[in-house]
Design a protein around this motif. Sequence first.
Motif, PDB file in Angstrom:
ATOM      1  N   GLU A 130       0.836  -1.205   0.000  1.00  0.00           N
ATOM      2  CA  GLU A 130       0.000   0.000   0.000  1.00  0.00           C
ATOM      3  C   GLU A 130       0.872   1.257   0.000  1.00  0.00           C
ATOM      4  OE1 GLU A 130      -2.609   3.210   0.906  1.00  0.00           O
ATOM      5  OE2 GLU A 130      -0.863   2.664   2.116  1.00  0.00           O
ATOM      6  N   ARG A 131       1.914   1.261   0.857  1.00  0.00           N
ATOM      7  CA  ARG A 131       2.761   2.455   0.978  1.00  0.00           C
ATOM      8  C   ARG A 131       3.571   2.703  -0.295  1.00  0.00           C
ATOM      9  NH1 ARG A 131       2.174   6.755   3.241  1.00  0.00           N
ATOM     10  NH2 ARG A 131       0.133   6.120   2.524  1.00  0.00           N
ATOM     11  N   THR A 132       4.090   1.622  -0.898  1.00  0.00           N
ATOM     12  CA  THR A 132       4.988   1.839  -2.034  1.00  0.00           C
ATOM     13  C   THR A 132       4.245   1.972  -3.356  1.00  0.00           C
ATOM     14  OG1 THR A 132       5.265  -0.542  -2.224  1.00  0.00           O
ATOM     15  CG2 THR A 132       6.958   0.632  -1.007  1.00  0.00           C
ATOM     16  N   HIS A 143      -0.896   3.548  -2.951  1.00  0.00           N
ATOM     17  CA  HIS A 143      -1.309   4.898  -2.577  1.00  0.00           C
ATOM     18  C   HIS A 143      -1.002   5.936  -3.663  1.00  0.00           C
ATOM     19  CE1 HIS A 143       2.180   7.457  -1.173  1.00  0.00           C
ATOM     20  NE2 HIS A 143       2.745   6.380  -1.666  1.00  0.00           N
ATOM     21  N   ARG A 169      -3.087   7.146   7.106  1.00  0.00           N
ATOM     22  CA  ARG A 169      -2.615   6.034   7.919  1.00  0.00           C
ATOM     23  C   ARG A 169      -3.733   5.009   8.114  1.00  0.00           C
ATOM     24  NH1 ARG A 169      -1.244   7.329  13.768  1.00  0.00           N
ATOM     25  NH2 ARG A 169       0.565   8.475  13.008  1.00  0.00           N
ATOM     26  N   THR A 182      -3.886   2.861   5.075  1.00  0.00           N
ATOM     27  CA  THR A 182      -2.809   1.868   5.080  1.00  0.00           C
ATOM     28  C   THR A 182      -3.156   0.711   6.010  1.00  0.00           C
ATOM     29  OG1 THR A 182      -1.278   3.687   4.791  1.00  0.00           O
ATOM     30  CG2 THR A 182      -0.332   1.579   5.393  1.00  0.00           C
TER      31      THR A 182
END
Lengths: 323, 297
Positions: B90-92, B95, B198, B201
């Motif tokens: 999700e972070r890399t 998103h 957040r 995530t």
Amino acid sequence: MATVTAGEIRAATHEGLPRQQVVAFVIMVGALVAAPFFFYPVFLMKVLCFALFACAFNLLIGYVGLLSFGHAAYFGMGSYVAAHAAKVWGLPTELAILAGTAVAGVLGVVFGWLAIKRQGIYFAMITLALAQMVFFFSLQAPFTGGEDGIQSVPRGHLFGVIDLRSDLAMYFFVLAIFLMGFLFIYRVIHSPFGQVLKAIRENEARATSLGYRPDHYKLTAFVLSATLAGLAGATKAIVFQLASLTDVHWSMSGEVVLMTLVGGLGTVFGPVVGALTIVTMQNYLASFGAWVTVIQGVIFIVCVMAFRRGVIGEIANVLKKPL
Amino acid sequence: MMTFTIFGVSSVALFGQLLLGLINGAFYAMLSLGLAVIFGMLNIINFTHGAQYMMGAFVAWMLLDYLGIGYWPALVLAPVIVGITGVIIERTMLHRLYKLDHLYGLLLTFGLALTIQGLLRNQYGASGLPYAIPDELRGGTNLGFMFLPNYRGWVVVASLVVCLTTWFVIERTKLGAYLRAATENPTLVQAMGINVPRMITLTYGTGVGLAGLAGVLAAPIYSVNPNMGADLIIVVFAVVVIGGMGSILGSIVTGFGLGVVEGLTKVFYPEASATVIFVIMVIVLLTKPAGLFGRNA
């Protein structure tokens, strides 16, 4: 998915054909006519069948914004019916291909009618689920030969005269089919009908308010796309003399998405380049087994993250002209 | 044991298939629940869900095989590990896609699924690895009308607990209230000082962890196989279309219900058991296009 560029509007309103597209078309036809004298014709025929398949798929995603995740159903059914018609019924080759195409078209009417009841992400899931149903049907139905598929389908004689067992004769027959399909799609997307499709892609509510019925247009586009996918599958069955479960499996649906994405969604020539790229890659990497899946997955990721325009889309962007 | 026949089918076969249906239903319910929660917050359909379910089973197998960590710790560890990989994804990647057409999210997660399945197939082959039932749950119980293998009973109970806990957290707690609010209107919730990115995530991580947990539960029943999630996820998509993603309880009921229907089809008309859920999907689309529990989108 893509937005209308200024060039596209100019191209649509301008008299005649955009010059860069004519040039690209001439180059493509020239290359395709010369190719069988330099490369293995069966490989080239595979490229052409998948190029037609990807062009058919692109008609939906690129110009109506509908992501069908189940196009293997039409490709595979076209393939099975053509193979069955040629082998069991003994139909002439051209009629066998037409039979496969027609069945895929009918399937497209039914599935399209069901799938356009929902939009966006649901549309993708429904088309995928319906295609999986076709896969299980093909696995169990007696005429498909289950795991074995339909093997040693006769290529026959074109119009009873030209012997298609010769790879070169078969190649030019496939090339003719591909070009007919390609030009038909080109005609569709540059017609007033195609303009309405793009309008629906950009703003469905607005198209409705202008008096168009999006569902009619979506269904027509869906059926056209499914029919041409069936034509590609039927041709493939005759070329390889084989129809198998691979043709209806969901990974086939994924492959056609990948080809179109690599070449460029919503571009005229993109799917052809995408099909060439992916088929070539599969050919060279065939000995690596499951690595092909990994590489295809990575290409998907890279395309979505950094290369959303695709090869032809990037070139068109540099030229600032639609291709 | 008391046995009887109904419509020419022995009660043993009937209850056996019903149990199998309930177990499949448990997996449908857990997976469609995760899909619905992720869709609510991220607006993407997580095609990787099947691969993450498979990863759960694989992580459990690796924990046992390489580190000697058994089933019960794996039941906690494997979902956490799968959840962490989800957070990384999700972070890399994910998103960056929220501003684009949501179809790109589907394409990205499809590519991820292909990659993960391909890598594990290269490493471990496609034939499947055995994972033993934990000692505590070996054997079975005679219920009078059928013989219930303990582990299968445990899977049904455990998945029900997981589903109802998820429902409780989302519908009855403050955290769930934030989540529902952020699903409705993320901008407004962010303005209230809640860290929505957040939350997104963590939602993805949790949804994916849920799939991992289902995978651990599945490991001793089905063999641990790189392809175990690929076909399952397509059925789960159909389940999601049938139930609609509007309601958590709806997802749970649809999942278990369809599992049972599929089990019954196996008894009475086995030829149709692979397609029955898709046929039901068609019927639902014709009669109630938004899904049984869905709101009109």
